[in-house]
Design a protein around this motif. Structure first.
Motif, PDB file in Angstrom:
ATOM      1  N   PRO A 131     -48.541 -56.099  25.871  1.00 22.54           N
ATOM      2  CA  PRO A 131     -47.214 -57.079  26.491  1.00 22.54           C
ATOM      3  C   PRO A 131     -46.793 -56.321  27.773  1.00 22.54           C
ATOM      4  CG  PRO A 131     -46.401 -55.483  24.551  1.00 22.54           C
ATOM      5  CD  PRO A 131     -48.062 -55.283  24.490  1.00 22.54           C
TER       6      PRO A 131
ATOM      7  N   THR B 242     -43.640 -57.339  29.087  1.00 22.88           N
ATOM      8  CA  THR B 242     -42.173 -57.607  29.186  1.00 22.88           C
ATOM      9  C   THR B 242     -41.300 -56.332  29.712  1.00 22.88           C
ATOM     10  OG1 THR B 242     -42.239 -59.040  27.507  1.00 22.88           O
ATOM     11  CG2 THR B 242     -39.949 -58.128  27.999  1.00 22.88           C
ATOM     12  N   VAL B 243     -41.426 -54.888  29.033  1.00 23.84           N
ATOM     13  CA  VAL B 243     -40.952 -53.618  29.433  1.00 23.84           C
ATOM     14  C   VAL B 243     -41.555 -53.311  30.734  1.00 23.84           C
ATOM     15  CG1 VAL B 243     -40.418 -51.342  28.818  1.00 23.84           C
ATOM     16  CG2 VAL B 243     -40.164 -53.172  27.287  1.00 23.84           C
TER      17      VAL B 243
ATOM     18  N   ALA C 297     -39.822 -55.491  33.342  1.00 25.23           N
ATOM     19  CA  ALA C 297     -38.589 -55.335  33.317  1.00 25.23           C
ATOM     20  C   ALA C 297     -38.469 -53.859  34.231  1.00 25.23           C
ATOM     21  CB  ALA C 297     -37.838 -55.144  31.990  1.00 25.23           C
TER      22      ALA C 297
ATOM     23  N   ASP D  24     -46.977 -46.859  27.030  1.00 27.11           N
ATOM     24  CA  ASP D  24     -46.279 -47.966  26.069  1.00 27.11           C
ATOM     25  C   ASP D  24     -44.818 -48.402  26.481  1.00 27.11           C
ATOM     26  OD1 ASP D  24     -44.711 -45.840  25.098  1.00 27.11           O
ATOM     27  OD2 ASP D  24     -46.226 -45.720  23.342  1.00 27.11           O
ATOM     28  N   ASP D  25     -44.137 -49.198  25.688  1.00 25.34           N
ATOM     29  CA  ASP D  25     -43.073 -49.571  25.967  1.00 25.34           C
ATOM     30  C   ASP D  25     -42.016 -48.268  26.237  1.00 25.34           C
ATOM     31  OD1 ASP D  25     -43.927 -52.018  26.280  1.00 25.34           O
ATOM     32  OD2 ASP D  25     -42.572 -52.921  24.678  1.00 25.34           O
ATOM     33  N   ALA D  26     -41.960 -47.583  25.093  1.00 31.25           N
ATOM     34  CA  ALA D  26     -41.211 -46.191  25.350  1.00 31.25           C
ATOM     35  C   ALA D  26     -41.276 -45.470  26.219  1.00 31.25           C
ATOM     36  CB  ALA D  26     -41.251 -45.677  23.809  1.00 31.25           C
TER      37      ALA D  26
ATOM     38  N   LEU E 186     -39.569 -47.040  29.194  1.00 26.12           N
ATOM     39  CA  LEU E 186     -38.114 -46.846  28.976  1.00 26.12           C
ATOM     40  C   LEU E 186     -37.580 -45.570  29.385  1.00 26.12           C
ATOM     41  CD1 LEU E 186     -37.583 -49.332  25.975  1.00 26.12           C
ATOM     42  CD2 LEU E 186     -37.024 -49.788  28.445  1.00 26.12           C
TER      43      LEU E 186
ATOM     44  N   ARG F 101     -37.966 -44.783  33.093  1.00 26.49           N
ATOM     45  CA  ARG F 101     -36.697 -45.496  33.869  1.00 26.49           C
ATOM     46  C   ARG F 101     -35.456 -44.740  33.761  1.00 26.49           C
ATOM     47  NH1 ARG F 101     -34.097 -50.329  31.457  1.00 26.49           N
ATOM     48  NH2 ARG F 101     -33.278 -48.770  30.151  1.00 26.49           N
ATOM     49  N   ARG F 102     -35.419 -44.343  32.502  1.00 24.35           N
ATOM     50  CA  ARG F 102     -34.031 -43.637  32.150  1.00 24.35           C
ATOM     51  C   ARG F 102     -34.123 -42.496  32.906  1.00 24.35           C
ATOM     52  NH1 ARG F 102     -34.590 -44.042  26.923  1.00 24.35           N
ATOM     53  NH2 ARG F 102     -35.697 -41.865  26.649  1.00 24.35           N
TER      54      ARG F 102
ATOM     55  N   THR G 214     -31.263 -48.177  26.717  1.00 26.21           N
ATOM     56  CA  THR G 214     -32.418 -47.365  26.090  1.00 26.21           C
ATOM     57  C   THR G 214     -33.106 -47.865  24.973  1.00 26.21           C
ATOM     58  OG1 THR G 214     -31.046 -45.689  25.023  1.00 26.21           O
ATOM     59  CG2 THR G 214     -31.673 -45.512  27.362  1.00 26.21           C
TER      60      THR G 214
ATOM     61  N   THR H 140     -34.989 -49.238  21.927  1.00 22.09           N
ATOM     62  CA  THR H 140     -36.310 -49.756  22.005  1.00 22.09           C
ATOM     63  C   THR H 140     -36.718 -50.402  20.342  1.00 22.09           C
ATOM     64  OG1 THR H 140     -36.877 -47.674  20.727  1.00 22.09           O
ATOM     65  CG2 THR H 140     -37.518 -47.981  22.923  1.00 22.09           C
TER      66      THR H 140
ATOM     67  N   ARG I  15     -36.114 -58.803  27.834  1.00 20.27           N
ATOM     68  CA  ARG I  15     -35.084 -58.582  28.932  1.00 20.27           C
ATOM     69  C   ARG I  15     -33.782 -59.310  28.859  1.00 20.27           C
ATOM     70  NH1 ARG I  15     -33.912 -58.503  34.696  1.00 20.27           N
ATOM     71  NH2 ARG I  15     -33.482 -56.458  35.485  1.00 20.27           N
TER      72      ARG I  15
ATOM     73  N   THR J 265     -33.019 -53.927  28.239  1.00 20.86           N
ATOM     74  CA  THR J 265     -34.557 -54.158  28.008  1.00 20.86           C
ATOM     75  C   THR J 265     -34.631 -53.473  26.829  1.00 20.86           C
ATOM     76  OG1 THR J 265     -35.007 -53.982  30.418  1.00 20.86           O
ATOM     77  CG2 THR J 265     -36.847 -53.821  28.678  1.00 20.86           C
TER      78      THR J 265
ATOM     79  N   GLY K 289     -37.617 -52.968  23.951  1.00 25.97           N
ATOM     80  CA  GLY K 289     -38.967 -52.778  23.776  1.00 25.97           C
ATOM     81  C   GLY K 289     -39.576 -53.074  22.645  1.00 25.97           C
TER      82      GLY K 289
ATOM     83  N   SER L 204     -43.280 -52.106  21.786  1.00 24.13           N
ATOM     84  CA  SER L 204     -44.335 -51.272  21.590  1.00 24.13           C
ATOM     85  C   SER L 204     -44.122 -49.752  21.452  1.00 24.13           C
ATOM     86  CB  SER L 204     -45.681 -51.590  22.369  1.00 24.13           C
ATOM     87  OG  SER L 204     -45.287 -51.212  23.787  1.00 24.13           O
TER      88      SER L 204
END
Lengths: 216, 190
Positions: A128, A130-131, A134, A161-163, A166, A169-170, B100, B102, B153, B186, B188, B190
């Motif tokens: 995916p 998306t993240v 984003a 991966d998405d985590a 994130l 970015r954090r 943050t 997920t 998002r 956002t 998540g 995955s």
């Protein structure tokens, strides 16, 4: 389901049926002036024909309505988003989800090029987007130059991966809050991420395509 | 040819002669038959035949309708009971800010001691000011609500007292075309 609830749903369905039959988006009724609503409905109809998702377009119109924007501004915003969805879908492919397309439009608006989005798709086959898309937009919103943000997301595309995205970015945002410049914060964090993946950092600072990494 | 010369013919002649039964044999056999249980009576060896035997149930129309209604209620109870048990939302994520997240349960928090009402509006609730009101924690002016969200998002903002728009200080800013700041979340997958 209680008889009362069933009856309520039935009444709603009967009320909505004529609206749907006329090709109108029921959520816009009563929230958008009639003249503007007719124009937006025609945009939605054309989007359906092209296979574009209409949810983001309806959301944008409702956002404008909630904020008291004039009808012309709402129509302009919906039209612009429609055009962005066309570009992102060409980059992400016909099978891209609505969430991916929506995130892609944010990245596009933040400064990512259609070519960069297509590279992201190519570097994350079957995953995916998306993240990742984003985070591109979020980094730019945090003050990171657009080409640097795009390069960082592409550099992580193979392994993250998405985590991971994130968390990345954090961490960048935390460093910025603590006083680091956005570009410096991103450079530090991307170097850390690269070292963690046991690969050399190749984050570009001028927007060039990074060399793909291999998983250890 | 004599019998002695044809042994097979002699055996046939012997077998053709009527057998002599002991006296009273027929009576004893009939007495045993009388002692057998009548057909259909449940015994240890006859239980299988009991299960296979067709039944005849007699119902009045009224009792038939009642039975059908009872069965329908039972089926619906099992169906909706199963749905309710399987539709629990994901465990809430007790995080201070949504950026943050997920998981799918996302907590929105705003500190607004002066507010009398706070709601969150965004791409997930049609930007409706009445759809997602926040609840005030006792005593400290912290407003919160948890919303289940699919990965994606989302642009959103808080509306205080039905009129004052506020972005989320804990979340990144999002693009806005209508003159009021948005935040972005956002989620998540995955």
């Amino acid at each position: 389901m209680s008889a009362k609830r069933f009856g309520f749903i039935l009444v709603l369905a009967l009320l909505a049926a004529p609206t749907v039959a006329r090709g109108q988006e029921p959520r816009l009724v009563g929230r958008i002036p009639d003249a503007a609503r007719a124009r937006i409905d025609s945009i939605l109809a054309a989007a359906r024909v092209r296979g574009l998702p209409i949810e983001p377009l309806v959301d944008r119109a409702l956002e404008g309505s909630a904020k008291g924007a004039p009808p012309a501004a709402i129509i302009a915003a919906v039209t612009r988003l429609r055009d962005e969805l066309v570009v992102v879908r060409a980059a992400f492919g016909e099978t891209a989800s609505t969430a991916e397309l929506t995130a892609g439009t944010s990245a596009l608006r933040a400064g990512a090029s259609a070519e960069a989005l297509a590279r992201l798709r190519k570097q994350r086959p079957g995953q995916p987007l998306t993240v990742a898309a984003a985070v591109m937009a979020d980094l730019v919103a945090a003050g990171v130059p657009a080409d640097t943000a795009v390069g960082a997301v592409l550099a992580l595309a193979h392994d993250a991966d998405d985590a991971d995205y994130l968390a990345f970015r954090r961490n960048v945002q935390r460093d910025i809050v603590l006083g680091a410049s956005p570009a410096a914060a991103l450079a530090v964090r991307i170097r850390f991420a690269s070292e963690a993946a046991d690969a050399p950092s190749n984050i570009p600072t001028t927007g060039q395509s990074p060399t793909p990494k291999r998983k250890p | 040819m004599t019998d002695r010369e044809d042994p097979l013919g002699g055996i046939i002649e012997i077998l053709r002669e009527p057998a002599e039964l002991k006296p009273g044999l027929t009576e004893r056999v009939m007495a045993e038959i009388d002692r057998l249980p009548p057909a259909g009576v449940l015994t240890a060896s006859g239980s299988v035949s009991w299960w296979r035997r067709p039944w005849t149930i007699r119902l009045t129309p009224l009792r038939g309708l009642g039975l059908a209604a009872g069965l329908a209620v039972l089926v619906l109870a099992v169906y909706f009971g199963g749905r309710r048990a399987g539709s629990h939302a994901a465990p809430e994520v007790p995080e201070a800010g949504p950026a943050t997240t997920t998981g799918r349960a996302t907590q929105f928090v705003l500190v607004a001691p002066e507010a009398s009402a706070v709601s969150v509006v965004g791409d997930f609730n049609d930007w409706s000011m009445s759809a997602t009101p926040l609840e005030r924690a006792p005593g400290d002016g912290v407003w919160y609500v948890t919303v289940p969200l699919a990965p994606g998002r989302y642009r959103y903002a808080f509306v205080v007292n039905g009129a004052i728009w506020r972005s989320d200080p804990e979340a990144p800013a999002a693009e806005d075309e209508f003159g009021r700041a948005n935040s972005v979340l956002t989620v998540g997958g995955s």
